[in-house]
Design a protein around this motif. Structure first.
Motif, PDB file in Angstrom:
ATOM      1  N   LEU A  25       4.532  -9.541  -8.975  1.00 53.15           N
ATOM      2  CA  LEU A  25       3.098  -9.767  -8.863  1.00 53.15           C
ATOM      3  C   LEU A  25       2.423  -8.509  -8.334  1.00 53.15           C
ATOM      4  N   LEU A  26       1.248  -8.191  -8.871  1.00 52.88           N
ATOM      5  CA  LEU A  26       0.404  -7.122  -8.347  1.00 52.88           C
ATOM      6  C   LEU A  26      -0.787  -7.768  -7.657  1.00 52.88           C
ATOM      7  N   VAL A  27      -0.966  -7.441  -6.379  1.00 47.44           N
ATOM      8  CA  VAL A  27      -2.108  -7.928  -5.613  1.00 47.44           C
ATOM      9  C   VAL A  27      -2.970  -6.723  -5.250  1.00 47.44           C
ATOM     10  N   THR A  28      -4.263  -6.811  -5.493  1.00 46.47           N
ATOM     11  CA  THR A  28      -5.191  -5.759  -5.070  1.00 46.47           C
ATOM     12  C   THR A  28      -6.072  -6.318  -3.958  1.00 46.47           C
ATOM     13  N   LYS A  29      -6.416  -5.445  -2.999  1.00 44.33           N
ATOM     14  CA  LYS A  29      -7.189  -5.901  -1.852  1.00 44.33           C
ATOM     15  C   LYS A  29      -8.139  -4.804  -1.390  1.00 44.33           C
ATOM     16  N   ARG A  30      -9.120  -5.203  -0.579  1.00 46.91           N
ATOM     17  CA  ARG A  30     -10.073  -4.253  -0.002  1.00 46.91           C
ATOM     18  C   ARG A  30     -10.089  -4.327   1.523  1.00 46.91           C
ATOM     19  N   VAL A  31      -9.272  -5.215   2.083  1.00 44.75           N
ATOM     20  CA  VAL A  31      -9.172  -5.373   3.531  1.00 44.75           C
ATOM     21  C   VAL A  31      -7.709  -5.231   3.933  1.00 44.75           C
ATOM     22  N   ASN A  32      -7.402  -5.431   5.217  1.00 41.28           N
ATOM     23  CA  ASN A  32      -6.052  -5.196   5.701  1.00 41.28           C
ATOM     24  C   ASN A  32      -5.010  -6.181   5.190  1.00 41.28           C
ATOM     25  N   SER A  33      -5.321  -7.448   5.175  1.00 44.70           N
ATOM     26  CA  SER A  33      -4.311  -8.450   4.845  1.00 44.70           C
ATOM     27  C   SER A  33      -4.113  -8.620   3.344  1.00 44.70           C
ATOM     28  N   ALA A  34      -2.843  -8.614   2.938  1.00 45.88           N
ATOM     29  CA  ALA A  34      -2.516  -8.894   1.532  1.00 45.88           C
ATOM     30  C   ALA A  34      -2.852 -10.332   1.163  1.00 45.88           C
ATOM     31  N   PHE A  35      -3.039 -11.187   2.167  1.00 44.43           N
ATOM     32  CA  PHE A  35      -3.407 -12.580   1.892  1.00 44.43           C
ATOM     33  C   PHE A  35      -4.879 -12.724   1.542  1.00 44.43           C
ATOM     34  N   TYR A  36      -5.663 -11.649   1.665  1.00 41.55           N
ATOM     35  CA  TYR A  36      -7.057 -11.652   1.241  1.00 41.55           C
ATOM     36  C   TYR A  36      -7.248 -10.759   0.021  1.00 41.55           C
ATOM     37  N   GLY A  37      -6.304 -10.808  -0.897  1.00 42.84           N
ATOM     38  CA  GLY A  37      -6.386 -10.017  -2.109  1.00 42.84           C
ATOM     39  C   GLY A  37      -6.527 -10.892  -3.337  1.00 42.84           C
ATOM     40  N   GLU A  38      -6.446 -10.245  -4.481  1.00 39.77           N
ATOM     41  CA  GLU A  38      -6.515 -10.930  -5.781  1.00 39.77           C
ATOM     42  C   GLU A  38      -5.288 -10.566  -6.607  1.00 39.77           C
ATOM     43  N   PRO A  39      -4.571 -11.534  -7.173  1.00 37.81           N
ATOM     44  CA  PRO A  39      -4.776 -12.968  -6.995  1.00 37.81           C
ATOM     45  C   PRO A  39      -4.354 -13.431  -5.600  1.00 37.81           C
ATOM     46  N   GLU A  87       4.411   5.237  19.273  1.00 35.22           N
ATOM     47  CA  GLU A  87       3.916   4.258  20.246  1.00 35.22           C
ATOM     48  C   GLU A  87       3.279   3.064  19.547  1.00 35.22           C
ATOM     49  N   LEU A  88       2.524   3.326  18.504  1.00 37.02           N
ATOM     50  CA  LEU A  88       1.897   2.238  17.750  1.00 37.02           C
ATOM     51  C   LEU A  88       2.949   1.363  17.086  1.00 37.02           C
ATOM     52  N   ASP A 145       0.794  -1.243   0.000  1.00 41.78           N
ATOM     53  CA  ASP A 145       0.000   0.000   0.000  1.00 41.78           C
ATOM     54  C   ASP A 145       0.822   1.289   0.000  1.00 41.78           C
ATOM     55  N   VAL A 146       1.885   1.348  -0.773  1.00 34.87           N
ATOM     56  CA  VAL A 146       2.676   2.589  -0.843  1.00 34.87           C
ATOM     57  C   VAL A 146       2.006   3.477  -1.895  1.00 34.87           C
ATOM     58  N   GLN A 147       0.902   4.106  -1.471  1.00 30.68           N
ATOM     59  CA  GLN A 147       0.006   4.817  -2.376  1.00 30.68           C
ATOM     60  C   GLN A 147      -0.046   6.314  -2.078  1.00 30.68           C
ATOM     61  N   LYS A 148      -0.340   7.069  -3.116  1.00 34.09           N
ATOM     62  CA  LYS A 148      -0.358   8.532  -3.015  1.00 34.09           C
ATOM     63  C   LYS A 148      -1.353   9.039  -1.987  1.00 34.09           C
ATOM     64  N   VAL A 167       7.160  -4.595   3.817  1.00 34.32           N
ATOM     65  CA  VAL A 167       7.440  -3.163   3.951  1.00 34.32           C
ATOM     66  C   VAL A 167       6.206  -2.392   3.494  1.00 34.32           C
ATOM     67  N   GLY A 168       6.153  -1.087   3.806  1.00 32.33           N
ATOM     68  CA  GLY A 168       5.059  -0.273   3.265  1.00 32.33           C
ATOM     69  C   GLY A 168       4.288   0.494   4.317  1.00 32.33           C
ATOM     70  N   ILE A 169       2.990   0.647   4.072  1.00 27.67           N
ATOM     71  CA  ILE A 169       2.120   1.505   4.870  1.00 27.67           C
ATOM     72  C   ILE A 169       0.816   0.744   5.172  1.00 27.67           C
ATOM     73  N   GLN A 170       0.294   0.771   6.353  1.00 27.14           N
ATOM     74  CA  GLN A 170       0.748   1.333   7.594  1.00 27.14           C
ATOM     75  C   GLN A 170       1.310   0.230   8.478  1.00 27.14           C
ATOM     76  N   THR A 171       2.267   0.590   9.314  1.00 23.47           N
ATOM     77  CA  THR A 171       2.953  -0.358  10.179  1.00 23.47           C
ATOM     78  C   THR A 171       1.999  -1.232  10.971  1.00 23.47           C
ATOM     79  N   ASN A 172       1.051  -0.588  11.680  1.00 25.03           N
ATOM     80  CA  ASN A 172       0.177  -1.289  12.618  1.00 25.03           C
ATOM     81  C   ASN A 172      -1.152  -1.721  12.015  1.00 25.03           C
ATOM     82  N   MET A 173      -1.313  -1.498  10.741  1.00 29.57           N
ATOM     83  CA  MET A 173      -2.567  -1.872  10.088  1.00 29.57           C
ATOM     84  C   MET A 173      -2.311  -2.999   9.080  1.00 29.57           C
ATOM     85  N   CYS A 174      -2.182  -2.651   7.808  1.00 23.85           N
ATOM     86  CA  CYS A 174      -2.037  -3.681   6.782  1.00 23.85           C
ATOM     87  C   CYS A 174      -0.717  -4.443   6.881  1.00 23.85           C
TER      88      CYS A 174
END
Length: 196
Positions: free
Chosen positions: A89-103, A166-167, A13-16, A120-127
């Motif tokens: 590989l490009l994975v697109t997702k709608r939830v936090n985990s990249a393991f719940y994306g497509e493909p 802290e997070l 999720d290193v997105q603008k 690596v990427g954004i956000q540390t404590n989320m996705c």
């Protein structure tokens, strides 16, 4: 530190959209430089790189919503896509985990014989954290270079708030102490993934 020859770099999720004021104060201004260095090392050594993009639902207020400029990768990431000697590989997702994306990331990794991932990427404590926890549960050797990611201050229940720092520390302690992942530095990973 030993980095497998086929270890996958998972760039989350290193997105603008994360550059917008919507999110508040962030930490770790060196994150992008470290992410770029890791992508470059992976590409020059022919290791696989997975680019993950969060596609928030259209019509939402999220700066990551589909069809909005914030949905696109930051320029330094987009400029590197397709430039490596190894698989990508490009994975697109709608939830936090990249393991719940497509493909299906798990299927792709296992199909490629990959047992080690670097997140690596954004956000540390989320996705990032959610992907690391799932990766650990799925049996991957997960490396989590803490200085190649960032997050934002956050408000929670009971009037509690936590700073981005802290997070980040809580995430590091939970992942490392809970043995979901090994929390490391970019320098350690770069040295371990030096040209073969």
């Amino acid at each position: 530190m030993e980095i497998n020859e086929n270890a996958a770099l998972v760039v989350v999720d290193v997105q603008k959209g994360f550059e917008e004021e919507f999110w508040g104060r962030r930490n770790n201004p060196e994150a992008e430089e470290n992410i770029a260095a890791l992508i470059d090392r992976w590409q020059e050594t022919g290791r696989p790189v997975v680019f993950v993009r969060h596609d928030s639902v259209e019509g939402s207020r999220s700066p990551l919503r589909t069809g909005y400029v914030g949905n696109g990768f930051k320029d330094f990431v987009e400029e590197r896509r397709g430039k490596g000697a190894g698989p990508e590989l490009l994975v697109t997702k709608r939830v936090n985990s990249a393991f719940y994306g497509e493909p299906d990331l798990d299927a792709w990794l296992k199909g490629s014989g990959i047992g080690q991932i670097v997140i690596v990427g954004i956000q540390t404590n989320m996705c990032n954290e959610t992907t690391a926890r799932m990766g650990g549960n799925l049996g991957y050797d997960v490396l989590f270079p803490l200085d190649a990611m960032h997050t934002f201050d956050l408000a929670g229940p009971f009037g509690w708030t936590q700073t981005a720092e802290e997070l980040t520390r809580a995430t590091a302690v939970s992942l490392h102490g809970g043995r979901f992942a090994r929390v490391v530095s970019t320098r350690e990973v770069l040295e371990g993934a030096a040209a073969r």
